[in-house]
Design a protein around this motif. Structure first.
Motif, PDB file in Angstrom:
ATOM      1  N   ARG B 349      16.575 -34.591   3.759  1.00  0.00           N
ATOM      2  CA  ARG B 349      18.163 -34.367   2.560  1.00  0.00           C
ATOM      3  C   ARG B 349      17.406 -35.008   1.206  1.00  0.00           C
ATOM      4  N   SER B 353      19.155 -33.104  -2.421  1.00  0.00           N
ATOM      5  CA  SER B 353      20.425 -33.537  -2.814  1.00  0.00           C
ATOM      6  C   SER B 353      19.020 -33.799  -4.010  1.00  0.00           C
ATOM      7  N   THR B 389      20.357 -26.689   2.355  1.00  0.00           N
ATOM      8  CA  THR B 389      21.020 -27.992   3.028  1.00  0.00           C
ATOM      9  C   THR B 389      21.684 -27.287   4.813  1.00  0.00           C
ATOM     10  N   HIS B 393      20.982 -29.497   7.763  1.00  0.00           N
ATOM     11  CA  HIS B 393      22.708 -29.834   8.529  1.00  0.00           C
ATOM     12  C   HIS B 393      22.912 -29.761  10.022  1.00  0.00           C
TER      13      HIS B 393
END
Lengths: 130, 558
Positions: B349, B353, B389, B393
């Motif tokens: 992540r 991010s 992402t 997830h």
């Protein structure tokens, strides 16, 4: 001018946060490891701390614990910005006294900036933004 | 007649001459003799009469006794007979006649016993000869069967030699009792006892075999086994339990299991006796599986998965059996898996991010305005990053679910509130796709489930419906109460799923062939995750779809 302490070890995230906070009119100091946090706190007490959890030297949980135990800094709102997103990690941070928790990859930076604004305007309320 | 005359010194001093009338003396003597003769005669007559009287009396008594004795012998249920020295049968009572299958005793009295077949065949002749030689006997005698139809009989014989007045043996008294019936009974009892012994032997063997099997099974059982009686006192521990708890059966049998086996919960807090699952099982509650920590003697606590099951006999709790497994390795693996997941999610992540926030910052124009071409490129980059992402997830979600980490809760949940929350979350996506979302009616039901998991499933299905609908279309969510189920249906008028592919739609990484041409963002994990979550809350997902006519996704939940 409000002062925000950004605790983050990844340069690109520091860059993004710093640029956005400064453009909002805040002053920013940065700590890139868990020990540097306290050096920065001693230099200037911030109005808000944005705290990452996985940090070199001392992890964010320990930093948070220490801040909440210190009479000087325990009142400062701490918003966790981390990519650790397990329920147990969020629960632990909140129990240690974090005011908010953002899983970075799941939230636009604007949401973080708005949350910072809320706290600095005294409207911030504890809500987990995950 | 001359009579000597004696002096003072008794010496004869002279002789005197005397004269007697002999006729007188002779008459007197005769008279005396006559008297004596008559007296003697009378006495003898009297004595004779007396003796006669006495003997007659005696005779009468003897006759009476003898008659009495004869009567007893005649009536006796025991066979009695006498045999003279030469073998002649002198007496033979009716009982004996019956025993010997002789019509009447008179048939045999006077005959020589040694000539009779009955006595020869049974070997009685030898015994009788012995008896007549003065050897008394008591003996069981087997009488052979007289004919094919009759069965052989058994008699118990007493032989008593009888002596005459001179002490010489003159006959043999024989007494016989038919013991056939008793022998048969004895034989039956013996048979029965033998059968019983065999049965007991067989049963003992069976029990021993079963015991050996059970012991072997328990010994080979990789899990610890503890058994208690109805009071919770230990009655058995298998070798694995002994080893795991470092206990010796002989030292702990009969003690309260909760005292012997110390347990704490997973947070290292003592479990009160009333909450120990053994005690819950002893109340007749069905088997319960729990994880906790058991104490190994002198070696701290270790994590275990334990099941205690009540042992019911005739509807009454007779004891309980506990099976436990050392889950140290599982716990370590679980922790390692958790750590890996946590680290993997963090590490994956973080760059995502970073890209996300940097692009967002760039788009804000903090570092100057972007040209339309730059904006277009930046938007594409942002989409790629968002897709990545989402994929991360979803994949982490699958790993978490497959690891069984997510624990389910049970809460009374309002379907109306739940749908509102789902719509709130999905509104942004729906608006951006210009797809309307609405609930078909306002009815509110209460359902006992994990609200967060159900919300995730609904979001996934509604999200899917939005993603595969063209702009201007509508997605509706409908709840319906059925007798056994509560059914949520998500209806869209999107591209639908080809009939041949509907079975695979809940599989991992499966994307419908038409979905790939329509939208490229899906990871192929959304519906797989939704179906896994559904399993966790005991719900079932199904599809009604036709290519080009949209889908109805149904969630059946108890």
């Amino acid at each position: 001018m409000n002062h925000v302490l950004v605790v983050e070890d990844e340069d690109f995230l520091v860059r993004a946060l710093k640029d956005n906070l400064i453009s909002e009119g805040h002053s920013v100091s940065v700590a890139t490891d868990g020990e540097q946090v306290f050096e920065e706190l001693k230099k200037k007490t911030p109005s808000l701390i944005l705290l990452d959890l996985l940090l070199p030297k001392k992890n964010g949980f320990d930093v948070l614990k220490e801040i909440r135990q210190s009479p000087e800094w325990q009142h400062i709102p701490v918003v966790i910005l981390s990519n650790l997103g397990e329920d147990s990690e969020i629960k632990r941070a909140l129990e240690l006294g974090a005011n908010d928790y953002f899983v970075k990859s799941q939230h636009p930076i604007q949401e973080v900036i708005e949350k910072v604004r809320e706290y600095l305007e005294g409207k911030g309320s504890t809500k987990v933004g995950v | 007649m001359y009579v000597p005359i004696r002096g003072d010194k008794n010496d004869i001093i002279g002789v005197a001459e005397a004269y007697v009338n002999v006729a007188d003396v002779a008459g007197f003597t005769r008279a005396i003799q006559t008297v004596l003769w008559i007296g003697s005669f009378t006495s003898l007559v009297l004595i004779f009469l007396l003796l006669r009287y006495v003997f007659r009396k005696q005779d009468a008594k003897i006759v009476a006794h003898s008659e009495e004795l004869s009567g007893v012998i005649e009536e006796s249920p025991i066979g009695i007979y006498t045999v003279a020295m030469d073998g002649t049968v002198e007496t033979f009572n009716p009982a004996m006649a019956r025993e010997s299958c002789i019509y009447s005793a008179s048939e045999i009295i006077g005959k020589n016993i040694f000539a009779l077949e009955y006595f020869r065949n049974s070997g009685l002749d030898i015994l009788i000869r012995e008896g007549l030689l003065g050897n008394a006997f008591r003996r069981e005698v087997e009488i052979p069967t007289p004919s094919d139809n009759a069965k052989k009989t058994y008699h118990f014989y007493y032989g008593v030699p009888l002596k005459d007045a001179d002490g010489e043996i003159d006959s043999l008294l024989l007494m016989s009792e038919d013991i056939t019936e008793r022998k048969e009974l004895e034989s039956q009892v013996r048979e029965y006892t033998k059968g019983l012994e065999e049965k007991v032997g067989e049963r003992t063997k069976d029990i021993e075999e079963a015991k050996a099997k059970a012991e072997a099974l328990l010994a080979s059982l990789g899990e610890g086994m503890i058994a208690t009686d109805k009071d919770g006192k230990l009655i058995a521990l298998n070798p694995v339990a002994e080893k795991m708890l470092d206990l010796k059966s002989e030292a702990v049998i009969g003690k309260l299991a909760v005292d012997v086996i110390e347990a704490i919960d997973e947070n290292n807090i003592d479990i009160p006796n009333e909450d120990r699952i053994l005690n819950i099982a002893l109340k007749g509650e069905p088997a319960t599986l729990n994880t906790m920590r058991y104490k190994k003697k002198d070696d701290g606590y270790f994590p275990v998965a334990v099941t205690w099951t009540p042992v019911m006999l005739g509807g009454v709790v007779a004891g309980a059996v506990g099976i436990f497994r050392d889950i140290t390795k599982e716990k370590e693996l679980e922790k390692a898996r958790g750590d890996l997941l946590s680290l993997a999610s963090h590490q994956l992540r973080t760059p995502l991010s970073g890209t996300k926030w940097l692009i967002e910052t760039l788009k804000k124009g903090i570092h100057g305005p972007l040209t339309p071409g730059q904006t277009e490129y930046i938007d594409e980059l942002y989409k790629i990053n968002e897709r990545m992402t989402g994929l991360v997830h979803d994949m982490l979600g699958v790993l978490r679910l497959e690891g069984g980490e997510a624990k389910t809760k049970k809460e009374d949940t309002s379907t109306k509130n739940l749908i509102e929350t789902v719509f709130e979350t999905m509104r942004g996506v729906a608006e951006s796709k210009q797809v309307a979302i609405r609930a078909r009616e306002d009815t509110d039901y209460t359902i006992n489930t994990d609200p967060l998991l159900l919300q995730n499933i609904l979001e996934s299905l509604v999200g899917n419906a939005i993603n595969y609908s063209e702009s201007g279309r509508e997605v509706t969510l409908h709840v319906e109460q059925k007798p056994l189920w509560l059914i949520f249906s998500v209806k869209d008028s999107g591209i639908g799923i080809p009939k041949g592919e509907q079975q695979q739609i809940f599989e991992r990484f499966y994307r419908a062939s038409n979905a790939k041409t329509f939208d490229t963002r899906g990871s192929g994990l959304g519906l797989y995750i939704a179906s896994m979550l559904a399993k966790k809350i005991g719900a079932h997902l199904s599809f009604e779809s036709e290519e080009g006519k949209g889908n109805i996704t149904l969630i059946n939940i108890v």
